[in-house]
Structures are given as structure tokens and as C-alpha cells.
Design a protein around this motif. Structure first.
Motif, PDB file in Angstrom:
ATOM      1  N   HIS A 143      -9.023  -2.424   5.879  1.00  0.00           N
ATOM      2  CA  HIS A 143      -7.775  -1.939   5.290  1.00  0.00           C
ATOM      3  C   HIS A 143      -6.594  -2.826   5.697  1.00  0.00           C
ATOM      4  O   HIS A 143      -5.709  -3.102   4.878  1.00  0.00           O
ATOM      5  CB  HIS A 143      -7.506  -0.493   5.691  1.00  0.00           C
ATOM      6  N   LEU A 186      -6.760  -6.022   3.615  1.00  0.00           N
ATOM      7  CA  LEU A 186      -6.287  -5.758   2.258  1.00  0.00           C
ATOM      8  C   LEU A 186      -4.764  -5.664   2.234  1.00  0.00           C
ATOM      9  O   LEU A 186      -4.110  -6.200   1.329  1.00  0.00           O
ATOM     10  CB  LEU A 186      -6.896  -4.466   1.719  1.00  0.00           C
ATOM     11  N   ALA A 187      -4.181  -4.986   3.212  1.00  0.00           N
ATOM     12  CA  ALA A 187      -2.725  -4.818   3.262  1.00  0.00           C
ATOM     13  C   ALA A 187      -2.025  -6.162   3.438  1.00  0.00           C
ATOM     14  O   ALA A 187      -0.966  -6.392   2.848  1.00  0.00           O
ATOM     15  CB  ALA A 187      -2.345  -3.861   4.389  1.00  0.00           C
ATOM     16  N   ARG A 188      -2.598  -7.058   4.223  1.00  0.00           N
ATOM     17  CA  ARG A 188      -2.003  -8.376   4.408  1.00  0.00           C
ATOM     18  C   ARG A 188      -1.981  -9.173   3.108  1.00  0.00           C
ATOM     19  O   ARG A 188      -1.137 -10.030   2.909  1.00  0.00           O
ATOM     20  CB  ARG A 188      -2.756  -9.152   5.484  1.00  0.00           C
ATOM     21  N   HIS A 189      -2.921  -8.898   2.224  1.00  0.00           N
ATOM     22  CA  HIS A 189      -2.985  -9.589   0.934  1.00  0.00           C
ATOM     23  C   HIS A 189      -2.287  -8.798  -0.173  1.00  0.00           C
ATOM     24  O   HIS A 189      -2.437  -9.123  -1.355  1.00  0.00           O
ATOM     25  CB  HIS A 189      -4.445  -9.857   0.557  1.00  0.00           C
ATOM     26  N   GLY A 190      -1.578  -7.748   0.189  1.00  0.00           N
ATOM     27  CA  GLY A 190      -0.819  -6.976  -0.787  1.00  0.00           C
ATOM     28  C   GLY A 190      -1.656  -6.005  -1.599  1.00  0.00           C
ATOM     29  O   GLY A 190      -1.232  -5.575  -2.665  1.00  0.00           O
ATOM     30  N   LEU A 191      -2.829  -5.647  -1.113  1.00  0.00           N
ATOM     31  CA  LEU A 191      -3.711  -4.721  -1.818  1.00  0.00           C
ATOM     32  C   LEU A 191      -3.729  -3.379  -1.111  1.00  0.00           C
ATOM     33  O   LEU A 191      -3.441  -3.281   0.079  1.00  0.00           O
ATOM     34  CB  LEU A 191      -5.135  -5.295  -1.883  1.00  0.00           C
ATOM     35  N   ASP A 192      -4.070  -2.337  -1.851  1.00  0.00           N
ATOM     36  CA  ASP A 192      -4.136  -0.993  -1.290  1.00  0.00           C
ATOM     37  C   ASP A 192      -5.393  -0.310  -1.802  1.00  0.00           C
ATOM     38  O   ASP A 192      -5.717  -0.418  -2.990  1.00  0.00           O
ATOM     39  CB  ASP A 192      -2.894  -0.203  -1.704  1.00  0.00           C
ATOM     40  N   ALA A 193      -6.120   0.364  -0.952  1.00  0.00           N
ATOM     41  CA  ALA A 193      -7.364   1.039  -1.333  1.00  0.00           C
ATOM     42  C   ALA A 193      -7.095   2.519  -1.590  1.00  0.00           C
ATOM     43  O   ALA A 193      -6.345   3.162  -0.863  1.00  0.00           O
ATOM     44  CB  ALA A 193      -8.401   0.884  -0.230  1.00  0.00           C
ATOM     45  N   HIS A 194      -7.709   3.032  -2.641  1.00  0.00           N
ATOM     46  CA  HIS A 194      -7.594   4.450  -2.989  1.00  0.00           C
ATOM     47  C   HIS A 194      -8.988   4.997  -3.245  1.00  0.00           C
ATOM     48  O   HIS A 194      -9.901   4.264  -3.617  1.00  0.00           O
ATOM     49  CB  HIS A 194      -6.763   4.637  -4.271  1.00  0.00           C
TER      50      HIS A 194
END
Length: 104
Positions: A37, A40-48
Motif C-alpha cells: 500500500h 502504491l501511494a508513492r506512485h499516486g495510486l490507491d487501492a479499494h
């Protein structure tokens, strides 16, 4: 009677060992999930979480949607839209409290 205590003690020790092993393995999985997670956050992505049965009232259809989605598939309707929805993330912060007036 002595044999019963030995069997009971063995069961307790086995159960405790099994729980400790599961906790240890789960702890590693949780750490890996947090690291993923963060990446992902460092690459500007968010998991749902995808919830295919969101809003479906028919229990058989809800179960079928969950079974198919648990195999890793996304479910799409005839118009090409995603069936179900994304589960909203919980926001950490102050929680609302129910306040009741007991003066009456």
C-alpha cells in the motif's frame, strides 16, 4: 484419569502452538500488505475493495457474484458497466457519539 490430563494438556499445547504459528504467518502478510500500500501511494495510486454484490437483494445472485469475484474476475453487465461497486475507505478521526437527552 492421568491419561485424560495428558491428552488435555497435549491438546492445549497443540492449539496454542497452532495459534502462535498462524499469528506469526499472518503478521508477515500484514507487513507485506502495508508495504505494498505504501508503494502504491508513492506512485499516486490507491487501492479499494471491489464488492460485486453491493445493492443486490437476491441472495442467490449475491452469492454467485461473490463466488465469481473471489476468483479474481470483475463482473460487467450488458452495457459494459462494472457490477457492484467499490467499498468506501474508513476515515480515521474523531468518531461521532450518540447524545441522548435524559432530562424529560
Amino acid at each position: 484419569m492421568h491419561d485424560l490430563w495428558i491428552v488435555a494438556g497435549t491438546l492445549v499445547v497443540s492449539w496454542t502452538g497452532d495459534r502462535a504459528l498462524k499469528w506469526w504467518l499472518r503478521r508477515d502478510q500484514v507487513a507485506q500488505l502495508h508495504a505494498a500500500h505504501a508503494l502504491l501511494a508513492r506512485h499516486g495510486l490507491d487501492a479499494h475493495r471491489y464488492v460485486p454484490g453491493l445493492g443486490v437483494r437476491d441472495p442467490a445472485m449475491h452469492g454467485a457474484l461473490d463466488r465469481v469475484a473471489s476468483s479474481g474476475m470483475l463482473i460487467i453487465d450488458r452495457e459494459g458497466r462494472l457490477v457492484g461497486g467499490l467499498m468506501p475507505k474508513l476515515v480515521k478521526g474523531p468518531h461521532l457519539r450518540l447524545v441522548v437527552d435524559n432530562t424529560q
